[in-house]
Enzyme design. Structure first.
Site, PDB file in Angstrom:
ATOM      1  N   GLU A   4       0.835  -1.212   0.000  1.00  0.00           N
ATOM      2  CA  GLU A   4       0.000   0.000   0.000  1.00  0.00           C
ATOM      3  C   GLU A   4       0.868   1.260   0.000  1.00  0.00           C
ATOM      4  O   GLU A   4       2.078   1.199   0.257  1.00  0.00           O
ATOM      5  CB  GLU A   4      -0.909  -0.007   1.221  1.00  0.00           C
ATOM      6  CG  GLU A   4      -0.131  -0.011   2.531  1.00  0.00           C
ATOM      7  CD  GLU A   4      -0.748   0.873   3.572  1.00  0.00           C
ATOM      8  OE1 GLU A   4      -0.969   2.071   3.278  1.00  0.00           O
ATOM      9  OE2 GLU A   4      -0.981   0.377   4.686  1.00  0.00           O
ATOM     10  N   LYS A  13      -4.075  -1.492  13.975  1.00  0.00           N
ATOM     11  CA  LYS A  13      -3.259  -0.554  14.746  1.00  0.00           C
ATOM     12  C   LYS A  13      -3.821  -0.416  16.162  1.00  0.00           C
ATOM     13  O   LYS A  13      -5.025  -0.294  16.349  1.00  0.00           O
ATOM     14  CB  LYS A  13      -3.225   0.796  14.029  1.00  0.00           C
ATOM     15  CG  LYS A  13      -2.295   0.746  12.831  1.00  0.00           C
ATOM     16  CD  LYS A  13      -2.234   2.055  12.097  1.00  0.00           C
ATOM     17  CE  LYS A  13      -3.392   2.198  11.153  1.00  0.00           C
ATOM     18  NZ  LYS A  13      -3.234   1.480   9.905  1.00  0.00           N
TER      19      LYS A  13
HETATM   20  N1  PSU Z   1      -0.131   0.636   8.435  1.00  0.00           N
HETATM   21  C1  PSU Z   1       0.846   1.471   8.870  1.00  0.00           C
HETATM   22  N2  PSU Z   1       0.651   2.815   8.725  1.00  0.00           N
HETATM   23  C2  PSU Z   1      -0.486   3.335   8.101  1.00  0.00           C
HETATM   24  C3  PSU Z   1      -1.500   2.453   7.608  1.00  0.00           C
HETATM   25  C4  PSU Z   1      -1.253   1.115   7.811  1.00  0.00           C
HETATM   26  O1  PSU Z   1       1.849   1.009   9.440  1.00  0.00           O
HETATM   27  O2  PSU Z   1      -0.609   4.552   7.961  1.00  0.00           O
HETATM   28  C5  PSU Z   1      -2.755   3.004   6.908  1.00  0.00           C
HETATM   29  C6  PSU Z   1      -3.385   1.883   6.077  1.00  0.00           C
HETATM   30  O3  PSU Z   1      -3.377   2.322   4.742  1.00  0.00           O
HETATM   31  C7  PSU Z   1      -4.801   1.745   6.592  1.00  0.00           C
HETATM   32  C8  PSU Z   1      -5.089   3.137   7.046  1.00  0.00           C
HETATM   33  O4  PSU Z   1      -5.690   1.279   5.612  1.00  0.00           O
HETATM   34  O5  PSU Z   1      -3.855   3.493   7.715  1.00  0.00           O
HETATM   35  C9  PSU Z   1      -6.330   3.189   7.919  1.00  0.00           C
HETATM   36  O6  PSU Z   1      -6.881   4.483   7.857  1.00  0.00           O
HETATM   37  P1  PSU Z   1      -8.377   4.756   8.421  1.00  0.00           P
HETATM   38  O7  PSU Z   1      -8.311   4.396   9.878  1.00  0.00           O
HETATM   39  O8  PSU Z   1      -8.603   6.236   8.182  1.00  0.00           O
HETATM   40  O9  PSU Z   1      -9.320   3.873   7.656  1.00  0.00           O
END
Ligand code: PSU
Ligand code: MN
Length: 311
Positions: free
Chosen positions: A26, A161
Site C-alpha cells: 500500500e 493498529k
Molecule cells: N499501516 C501502517 N501505517 C499506516 C496504515 C497502515 O503502518 O498509515 C494506513 C493503512 O493504509 C490503513 C489506514 O488502511 O492506515 C487506515 O486508515 P483509516 O483508519 O482512516 O481507515
C-alpha cells in the site's frame, strides 16, 4: 483489464502472466503514515524485502486518472513529498479521484481493490484500519473491514493498529466472516506490541502452512479476504503498558484538536511517535518491512502449490 483504468508495470504484468509470485504493497503509509524521510525509505525497503524473498513488489497508487499497480520510483517520490499534497484513497474515493486526475495514496481497502482487479492475492501492510475507540458515538470504523469482507486478497499485517479498539475490531471481523490467522502465534498482535491478549481461532506455522490455508480459503466460492497476523520483530516490540499511556494521550489530543475522518489515523500515529521519542516510528518501520518479507515468502509458497494458476 482496461489499461486506461488500471496500469500494471511491465515487471508485475510479466510475473502475473508467468504465475510468478507478486506481493501488493500500500502507499498510504508513505503519504500519510510515516514522516519524511522515513516514508520513502520504508517503501523502498519493503519493496527490497519482497525481492530478497523471491517475489515481485507491486505498490499501489492513483495517478493521472489511472489506478497503478507497481508504481514507479517517481510516483513513490511524489507520494512521499508533502508539498505534492497527495490525497488518501480508501475504496470509496477511487472513482472521484480518478475522474479528478489527482495523485493519491491507497489505504488497505483501496489497495485490496486494485490488487484483486489485477489478480494479485497477497498484500502486505503495517496494520489494518478497524473500529476506532469511541466508535459507538463517532461511527468511525475503517472501510478496511468491509473490503476484507468482500475482496479475496490475503493481507499480512501486525493486526489492527493498537490506537484502535482491538476487541471490537476482532468482533466485527468475525461478524463479517474474515478469518484472522496467527503466523506462528496464537494471540492477536497489537501492532507495536507483541500481544493484545486476544486469542485467535487459527494459527499456522511457516509459509507453506499459510499458503495452504489461503489456498483453501480462496477455493470456497464467494470467499472474501483473509488476515495473516504476526507481531513486530521481537527486538522492536514495545510493552503494551508503556504504549497505553501514549495512545490515551494521543487519542485525547485528536479529539481536543477536533480531528475527524481520514485524518484521525495519521494524526494519532504521529502523536504517539512524538510522545515515545521516536520509538513507535522505529517499530512501525521494522514491522512493515518484516510483513513484506513474510508476505513474499507466502507468495513464493503459493506459486509453488500444485494447481496454482498464479500467486
Ligand atoms: N499501516 C501502517 N501505517 C499506516 C496504515 C497502515 O503502518 O498509515 C494506513 C493503512 O493504509 C490503513 C489506514 O488502511 O492506515 C487506515 O486508515 P483509516 O483508519 O482512516 O481507515
Ligand atoms: Mn475512519
Amino acid at each position: 483489464m482496461d489499461a486506461a483504468l488500471l496500469w500494471i508495470c511491465d515487471e508485475v504484468a510479466a510475473a502475473l502472466r508467468d504465475g510468478r509470485p507478486v506481493v501488493a504493497l500500500e502507499s498510504s503509509l508513505i503519504a500519510q503514515g510515516l514522516p519524511v524521510p522515513h516514508n520513502l525509505e520504508t517503501a523502498l525497503a519493503a519493496e527490497e524485502a519482497v525481492r530478497a524473498a523471491g517475489a515481485i513488489p507491486a505498490t499501489a497508487a492513483v495517478e493521472g486518472g489511472r489506478l497503478l499497480l507497481g508504481a514507479s520510483r517517481d510516483v513513490l517520490e511524489r507520494l512521499a513529498d508533502p508539498t505534492q499534497r497527495p490525497a488518501k484513497a480508501a475504496s470509496r474515493d477511487l472513482g472521484p479521484l480518478l475522474a479528478a486526475g489527482r495523485l493519491a495514496s491507497t489505504t488497505v481497502s483501496a489497495t485490496m481493490r486494485i490488487a484483486s482487479m489485477a489478480g494479485v492475492r497477497l498484500f502486505a501492510t503495517g496494520g489494518i484500519g478497524g473500529v476506532h475507540r469511541g466508535a459507538s458515538v463517532s461511527f468511525d470504523v475503517s472501510s478496511d473491514i468491509d473490503e476484507l469482507a468482500a475482496t479475496p486478497v490475503a493481507v499480512v499485517s501486525s493486526g489492527a493498529k493498537s490506537i484502535l479498539d482491538l476487541p471490537a475490531t476482532v468482533e466485527l471481523l468475525e461478524t463479517r466472516r474474515v478469518p484472522i490467522v496467527g503466523y506462528g502465534v496464537g494471540e492477536l498482535p497489537a501492532f507495536y506490541s507483541t500481544s493484545a491478549g486476544i486469542s485467535l481461532a487459527h494459527r499456522v506455522d511457516g509459509a507453506e502452512a499459510a499458503a495452504r490455508a489461503i489456498g483453501r480459503h480462496f477455493a470456497i466460492p464467494g470467499a472474501g479476504g483473509l488476515l495473516i497476523v504476526q507481531p513486530p520483530p521481537f527486538e522492536l516490540a514495545i510493552g503494551s503498558d508503556e504504549m497505553a499511556g501514549w495512545i490515551e494521550a494521543a487519542t485525547l489530543a485528536a479529539s481536543a484538536d477536533r480531528i475527524s475522518g481520514g485524518a484521525v489515523t495519521p494524526y494519532v500515529l504521529a502523536r504517539v511517535a512524538e510522545l515515545s521519542g521516536g520509538r513507535t516510528l522505529r517499530t512501525n518501520i521494522g514491522l512493515i518491512v518484516n510483513n513484506a518479507r513474510t508476505a513474499a515468502q507466502i507468495a513464493v509458497a503459493m506459486a509453488a502449490q500444485p494447481g496454482s494458476a498464479s500467486a
